[in-house]
Every structure is written in C-alpha cells, then in structure tokens.
Design an enzyme around this catalytic site. Structure first.
Site, short mmCIF file in Angstrom:
data_model
loop_
_atom_site.label_atom_id
_atom_site.label_comp_id
_atom_site.label_asym_id
_atom_site.label_seq_id
_atom_site.Cartn_x
_atom_site.Cartn_y
_atom_site.Cartn_z
N CYS A 111 -9.72 -0.39 7.30
CA CYS A 111 -8.44 -0.73 6.46
C CYS A 111 -7.97 0.56 5.74
CB CYS A 111 -8.99 -1.65 5.48
SG CYS A 111 -9.15 -3.37 5.99
N CYS A 124 -5.35 -10.86 -0.40
CA CYS A 124 -3.99 -10.26 0.52
C CYS A 124 -4.01 -11.15 1.82
CB CYS A 124 -4.22 -8.78 0.50
SG CYS A 124 -5.27 -8.38 1.94
#
Length: 398
Positions: free
Chosen positions: A86, A218
């Site tokens: 990420c 998310c």
C-alpha cells in the site's frame, strides 16, 4: 568524503483522475496514462523532457508501467516498476525524489495506478512462501486463530490494542470515519462523497463486533495519480512553478519490535511510522506543532487513530482527546485528510501515495477549493504498506 549538497526538489506538477469502484474504471494503462498526462500538463512539461519514470502498482504483471507510459510517449527512458504494497505510490515518489536530490537527473515522473477487484485483499500466488508468513504467525500468537480477513484482522487488532491500553472506544473510530466523509464531500475526485454521521457508522454491519463496522474500512478502489519532480535549476530554466518543495522524506521498513513486541500496533507498522517521522522532522528542522495539514494512511479508521500518535500530532494515549477536541479537522490543530483520505476518497493501492502528494501540493499552492486549509505552509504525508514499508514526506510552500 563530505556529503555533497543536495539539490532542491520541486514538485512541478501533479495529476489525478477520479477514483471509482471496481468494474467502473478504465483499464490500468489508461488510468496511469491519464494521470501522467495530467501531471505533465500541470507542470507545463513535455514528456520528452522526462529523463526517468517510476511506475507503482500492486496487482499486475511485470512492466505494466511501460504499458501505461507508452501511451504517453516512447522516448526510450528508463521505466522502473515499483511494488511496496500500500506504500507503492510513495515508494515511487521516494525513488524519484532521490534521483533529483542526488543531482543525477533534472526531471523525473512518478506515476501510480491500480485496477482492483471487489472484496477483501488477498494473496495471488499460493504456490510459494508468503511475504506475510512471519506477520501471520505473530498475529496468531497475539490474537489467536480467526477467520477474519487479513487486512481487517491486522488493523482491527491494532485498534483493539489501543482500546485495551488507553480506553479508546468504537465511537472514536466512528468519529474519524464521519470526519472523512465530511471532508470528501468537497472532493470531486473521491469515490464516496456522501456524508455519514458517527451514529450511522456505528449502525453499519459489524465486521468485528465491538471493534469494527463496515464503514470503518476503506473500499477497494481503481484510480491513478502522478507527480513530476524537477531540480530547481530545471524549473528556473523552463519557467516552471516552484511553489512546492519536498523538504524532507524518509522510508523505513520493519524493526525487530514489529514481531518481538507482541503488540498489534507494532505489527502494523507503528514503529516504522515513528522512526520515519522522527527522521523527517529532524531533517526539516521542524516539529509536529509546525505541521498545518496531513494526509495519512487511514486504510481503516483504527490506523488513522494510532497514526496521530505515531506522527507526534498528539502524545501516546492522547488520540481520544485529540479527536474529541476536534484537533484533527478544520478549526483544530492540524487538518488530517482534507481529501477524505483512503476511507472516503478511496485506496487504489499503487496510486494512493501519489494521490496524497496531489492533495498536499494543491493545499500548499492554495488551490484546494472548498477543502483548503488556510495558510498551509507545512504539509506532512504518511503512506504505509504492510510487509512492510512506511514513507513519510514533508512538503513546504516555497
């Protein structure tokens, strides 16, 4: 030998396309090319001037970066593909910044993109050792066996650790998610722009009863973002915008404490965050009290909360008060994630770090519109990838 003076690194241009849900986006190469063109247009630089490019993505075969950038031009320049989970987008930015700061190059492009599938993140290659083996073993030692999806287990566990240590409540995480939605309402590029209340966050489906609801995570997202970095001499020669500079940047990977501390907060990178942040503050000669605006890695509301403390925005164990006092939003001490963050803006893994750069560059230029942080001079970026890598970047208005 004495270290040579570093070149000043200018963020000459940034670009970003609207983030979308999986299945609603163009292909990864179209998104990457569109973001790169937008950054070049914003900088006023022709692709022919770019000397090197770093392309970040997580889910894709080798040389996807070339596939995307060949749509922009085929000039024979080096294109390096980057994958750091990420933190991929900011890792590409890190390499681009080094190339400029070292004096080796004058104009470098960093681009990130991701074409994601619906659902929880998972491993692609099941026929070889996982990079998460040690993480999974430590997580099981701490939390016991569980069928909870990987990312949710890690970050939910980190939030639970904070709850157990400091009395943090589910309502605190709900307030963070609601704040993200209010900020994203002013961001036309965010995937979710609907405003939700803390009560609605708490009433959403429980992913982990007492620890996390669906809205605290998310969403899988598709999108692209890019930045053009140049040297000061190049900017002056070509009459480019020099309003935003990278004043300091640090990347850290895991320490022994990641596993030895037997604490989920450490397992998800708290010590990486703290170490990278300390280095950045020291290199820039500032402290957390000088930061005006932050884009941090809120893949889960839980990670935003513990990152307040990792970045020094408040003391350890003080995040609950920081939230209650409104110090994480407009009118408070430091506006966090004015873009809506990963929770509302979205999290296309390879693009996230460069989308953060996009937001903070506009904040320092004073061009962020309805989400503008008035008088912003120091902007801090935090991008985290498990496995692991954490990149912290300080931008300053020149």
């Amino acid at each position: 030998m004495p270290k040579a003076a570093a070149e000043k690194v200018i963020v000459a241009g940034v670009g970003m396309i609207p983030f979308t849900k999986p299945g609603a986006s163009p292909s990864y190469d179209e998104m990457g090319a569109a973001a790169a063109r937008a950054a070049l247009d914003d900088a006023g630089v022709d692709y022919a001037h770019v000397e090197q490019a770093y392309a970040g993505y997580v889910y894709g075969d080798s040389t996807c970066g070339q596939k995307a950038l060949y749509r922009v031009g085929m000039t024979g320049i080096p294109v390096v593909n980057v994958n750091n989970n990420c933190s991929t987008g900011s890792s590409a930015l890190f390499l681009a910044r080094q190339a400029i700061e070292s004096g080796m190059l004058d104009c470098v492009l960093a681009v990130g993109f991701e074409q994601m599938a619906p659902g929880a993140l998972g491993s692609v290659y099941e026929d070889r050792p996982s990079a998460f083996e040690s993480f999974d073993e430590t997580c099981e030692d701490i939390m016991g066996k569980s069928e909870v999806p990987l990312a949710l287990k890690y970050f939910g566990g980190a939030g639970k650790s904070h709850m157990d240590k400091y009395g943090t409540t589910l309502e605190d995480f709900a307030k963070i998610r609601a704040k993200a939605s209010r900020h994203a309402a002013n961001n036309e590029l965010a995937v979710f722009r609907n405003v939700v209340t803390p009560e609605e966050v708490l009433e959403a489906k429980a992913f982990w009863p007492g620890v996390m609801t669906r809205l605290m995570a998310c969403p899988p997202t598709c999108g692209g973002a890019a930045a053009v970095l140049v040297s000061e001499s190049f900017a002056k020669k070509h009459g480019l915008n020099t309003d935003v500079v990278i004043a300091a940047q640090a990347m850290r990977t895991d320490f022994p404490s990641t596993f030895d501390a037997k604490d989920m907060m450490q397992l998800v990178g708290y010590d990486m965050t703290a170490a990278a942040t300390k280095s950045v503050y020291e290199d820039a000669g500032i402290g957390a009290e000088d930061v005006d605006v932050v884009e941090l890695h809120d893949c889960f509301a839980h990670n935003e909360l513990i990152t307040y403390e990792g970045l020094g925005l408040c003391g350890e164990g003080e995040a609950q008060k920081f939230i209650a006092d409104g110090d994480n939003t407009f009118g408070g001490k430091v506006v966090t994630n004015p873009s809506g963050g990963l929770l509302s803006k979205g999290h296309p893994l390879g693009a996230t770090g460069l989308a953060q750069c996009y937001e903070l560059t506009h904040q320092l230029r004073g061009t962020a519109g309805a989400r503008q942080v008035e008088g912003a001079r120091n902007a801090l970026q935090h991008n985290l990838g498990l496995g692991g890598a954490c990149v912290v970047t300080l931008y300053q208005a020149a």
